[in-house]
Design a protein around this motif. Sequence first.
Motif, PDB file in Angstrom:
ATOM      1  N   PHE A 285     110.316 -92.185  -2.173  1.00 35.76           N
ATOM      2  CA  PHE A 285     111.278 -91.494  -3.036  1.00 35.76           C
ATOM      3  C   PHE A 285     110.973 -90.004  -3.081  1.00 35.76           C
ATOM      4  O   PHE A 285     109.814 -89.580  -3.016  1.00 35.76           O
ATOM      5  CB  PHE A 285     111.217 -92.052  -4.460  1.00 35.76           C
ATOM      6  N   ARG A 286     112.036 -89.208  -3.221  1.00 31.07           N
ATOM      7  CA  ARG A 286     111.934 -87.786  -3.492  1.00 31.07           C
ATOM      8  C   ARG A 286     112.974 -87.419  -4.535  1.00 31.07           C
ATOM      9  O   ARG A 286     113.965 -88.142  -4.727  1.00 31.07           O
ATOM     10  CB  ARG A 286     112.149 -86.952  -2.224  1.00 31.07           C
ATOM     11  N   VAL A 287     112.748 -86.307  -5.210  1.00 28.84           N
ATOM     12  CA  VAL A 287     113.613 -85.902  -6.322  1.00 28.84           C
ATOM     13  C   VAL A 287     114.063 -84.462  -6.111  1.00 28.84           C
ATOM     14  O   VAL A 287     113.285 -83.623  -5.624  1.00 28.84           O
ATOM     15  CB  VAL A 287     112.859 -86.017  -7.669  1.00 28.84           C
ATOM     16  N   VAL A 288     115.326 -84.166  -6.486  1.00 31.43           N
ATOM     17  CA  VAL A 288     115.801 -82.787  -6.550  1.00 31.43           C
ATOM     18  C   VAL A 288     116.312 -82.516  -7.954  1.00 31.43           C
ATOM     19  O   VAL A 288     116.706 -83.445  -8.681  1.00 31.43           O
ATOM     20  CB  VAL A 288     116.916 -82.482  -5.521  1.00 31.43           C
ATOM     21  N   ALA A 289     116.293 -81.255  -8.348  1.00 29.09           N
ATOM     22  CA  ALA A 289     116.840 -80.823  -9.634  1.00 29.09           C
ATOM     23  C   ALA A 289     118.150 -80.081  -9.380  1.00 29.09           C
ATOM     24  O   ALA A 289     118.299 -79.378  -8.376  1.00 29.09           O
ATOM     25  CB  ALA A 289     115.848 -79.916 -10.357  1.00 29.09           C
ATOM     26  N   VAL A 290     119.087 -80.242 -10.314  1.00 31.30           N
ATOM     27  CA  VAL A 290     120.398 -79.604 -10.197  1.00 31.30           C
ATOM     28  C   VAL A 290     120.697 -78.878 -11.504  1.00 31.30           C
ATOM     29  O   VAL A 290     120.481 -79.431 -12.591  1.00 31.30           O
ATOM     30  CB  VAL A 290     121.509 -80.641  -9.909  1.00 31.30           C
ATOM     31  N   ASP A 291     121.207 -77.643 -11.419  1.00 30.96           N
ATOM     32  CA  ASP A 291     121.571 -76.926 -12.641  1.00 30.96           C
ATOM     33  C   ASP A 291     123.058 -77.071 -12.918  1.00 30.96           C
ATOM     34  O   ASP A 291     123.795 -77.721 -12.153  1.00 30.96           O
ATOM     35  CB  ASP A 291     121.137 -75.454 -12.586  1.00 30.96           C
ATOM     36  N   ALA A 292     123.533 -76.487 -14.023  1.00 32.80           N
ATOM     37  CA  ALA A 292     124.916 -76.670 -14.449  1.00 32.80           C
ATOM     38  C   ALA A 292     125.915 -76.098 -13.459  1.00 32.80           C
ATOM     39  O   ALA A 292     127.071 -76.530 -13.408  1.00 32.80           O
ATOM     40  CB  ALA A 292     125.121 -76.031 -15.824  1.00 32.80           C
ATOM     41  N   ALA A 293     125.483 -75.112 -12.665  1.00 29.66           N
ATOM     42  CA  ALA A 293     126.379 -74.523 -11.668  1.00 29.66           C
ATOM     43  C   ALA A 293     126.400 -75.304 -10.368  1.00 29.66           C
ATOM     44  O   ALA A 293     127.123 -74.943  -9.444  1.00 29.66           O
ATOM     45  CB  ALA A 293     125.951 -73.077 -11.400  1.00 29.66           C
ATOM     46  N   GLY A 294     125.605 -76.358 -10.283  1.00 29.34           N
ATOM     47  CA  GLY A 294     125.568 -77.172  -9.077  1.00 29.34           C
ATOM     48  C   GLY A 294     124.553 -76.742  -8.052  1.00 29.34           C
ATOM     49  O   GLY A 294     124.502 -77.323  -6.952  1.00 29.34           O
ATOM     50  N   ASN A 295     123.714 -75.765  -8.388  1.00 25.73           N
ATOM     51  CA  ASN A 295     122.662 -75.352  -7.466  1.00 25.73           C
ATOM     52  C   ASN A 295     121.597 -76.446  -7.376  1.00 25.73           C
ATOM     53  O   ASN A 295     121.154 -76.970  -8.403  1.00 25.73           O
ATOM     54  CB  ASN A 295     122.019 -74.042  -7.932  1.00 25.73           C
ATOM     55  N   VAL A 296     121.180 -76.765  -6.151  1.00 29.48           N
ATOM     56  CA  VAL A 296     120.253 -77.866  -5.917  1.00 29.48           C
ATOM     57  C   VAL A 296     118.902 -77.318  -5.470  1.00 29.48           C
ATOM     58  O   VAL A 296     118.821 -76.443  -4.602  1.00 29.48           O
ATOM     59  CB  VAL A 296     120.804 -78.823  -4.845  1.00 29.48           C
ATOM     60  N   SER A 297     117.844 -77.841  -6.047  1.00 32.17           N
ATOM     61  CA  SER A 297     116.489 -77.402  -5.731  1.00 32.17           C
ATOM     62  C   SER A 297     116.032 -77.950  -4.383  1.00 32.17           C
ATOM     63  O   SER A 297     116.645 -78.876  -3.830  1.00 32.17           O
ATOM     64  CB  SER A 297     115.520 -77.879  -6.814  1.00 32.17           C
ATOM     65  N   PRO A 298     114.909 -77.441  -3.867  1.00 25.08           N
ATOM     66  CA  PRO A 298     114.268 -78.113  -2.731  1.00 25.08           C
ATOM     67  C   PRO A 298     113.788 -79.503  -3.149  1.00 25.08           C
ATOM     68  O   PRO A 298     113.628 -79.798  -4.329  1.00 25.08           O
ATOM     69  CB  PRO A 298     113.079 -77.190  -2.405  1.00 25.08           C
ATOM     70  N   LEU A 299     113.549 -80.359  -2.165  1.00 23.81           N
ATOM     71  CA  LEU A 299     113.043 -81.699  -2.436  1.00 23.81           C
ATOM     72  C   LEU A 299     111.622 -81.654  -2.997  1.00 23.81           C
ATOM     73  O   LEU A 299     110.814 -80.805  -2.607  1.00 23.81           O
ATOM     74  CB  LEU A 299     113.046 -82.535  -1.161  1.00 23.81           C
TER      75      LEU A 299
END
Length: 417
Positions: A285-299
Amino acid sequence: MRKRIALLLVAATTGAVLVHTGGTAVAHGSMVWPASRTYACYQDGRAGSGGGDLQPTNSACVQAVALGGKQPLWDWYGNLISNAAGRHREIIPDGSLCGPTTKYDAYNQARADWPVTSVTANATVTLRYNAWAPHPGTWEQYVTKDGFDVTKPLKWSDLEAVPFDKITNPPLGNGEYSWQAKLPNKSGRHIIYSLWQRSDSPEAFYSCSDVLFGGGVPDTQAPSAPGTPVASSVTGSSVRLDWPAATDNFGVSEYRVYRGDLLVATSTTNSVTVRGLSSNTDYTFRVVAVDAAGNVSPLSPSATVRTGSGAGACTVTYTKPSSWNGGFTANVKIANGSAEAVRAWQLVWDFPSTQRVSSAWSSTITVADGKATAKGASYNADIAAGGSVEFGFNVAMTGAVTDPVSFELSGVSCAVP
């Protein structure tokens, strides 16, 4: 002991039968993104307990429990007035908008330290509303006016005159209503106030979501990568993952958990239980974070987990203490023989078309496509390691009685004595 009243709900459009045992109201729900105060404090309490109880750590949530107890958190989806009939401003006084009944009055506290959701002004977002018991109706979302002071009691006059979003019968899936809405052009701390007025009943639901608007400029900065997930509560079909939180200039709105390229879970906190796995299998498993504007973090860094065998982990005892011409009563006991708790249990078994659930207790039962699915009520949704839960239901039927011969608990086959 919490008193529960079993209610029968017939979903006319699907033919599914739902029996809900969470209180006297026949519909339940609350805003989960941006999180209502009751939902945010419920999640805070889960994170703070490390077990089956709720132990909030946020200071506003702690004070709400001190004033009103924990039951409003267990019933975070039940902030309602049963006979509102659209008379919201007439029957709810200023200062009581967030908790219009005695049970939820503690969530009217005027203070600046409620859990807050960071959002971006003018952004198009997906609003999410829990559908504990679905019903048709209209949702309206209001926002507080410029200059609103969260440390003063919320009044009707503090809200903008018209809702920034209004929708009737939004899409329903996976136990939630969700729809697209454009957030207003605001900055700083505000409250998004949501009203759900059912169209098939005078019942209405209310929620206050504390939000922090970023400036009305585009947010192009992605969150940082979450930390390495850590596995716990591993069973034959599920695993709990916890990870160090990501950071963001406006705040993280959601985490997404991937197995390879497949999205397997989402969470508004840095913890989730992934279900539907196969026993004796390695998963990464890996996780990403997403902010309210839809920007996605690195894995995030990966975590590899091997599920348990699942064999003999559960036993289901099915009995019929009484029967009559055209029906019977069934009692079901689920014993968890594993060393880990089963959280948010679901029990599935074959259900003949000649039978119909007419009532149930200590569970919610859905019947569709020849299968019955039972879920625990709010007070028995988890089965402790070595523990058990019991529920029952009445059946109306035609023809011969057919007993189930196999059961699956959260995807794992159970032994049947």
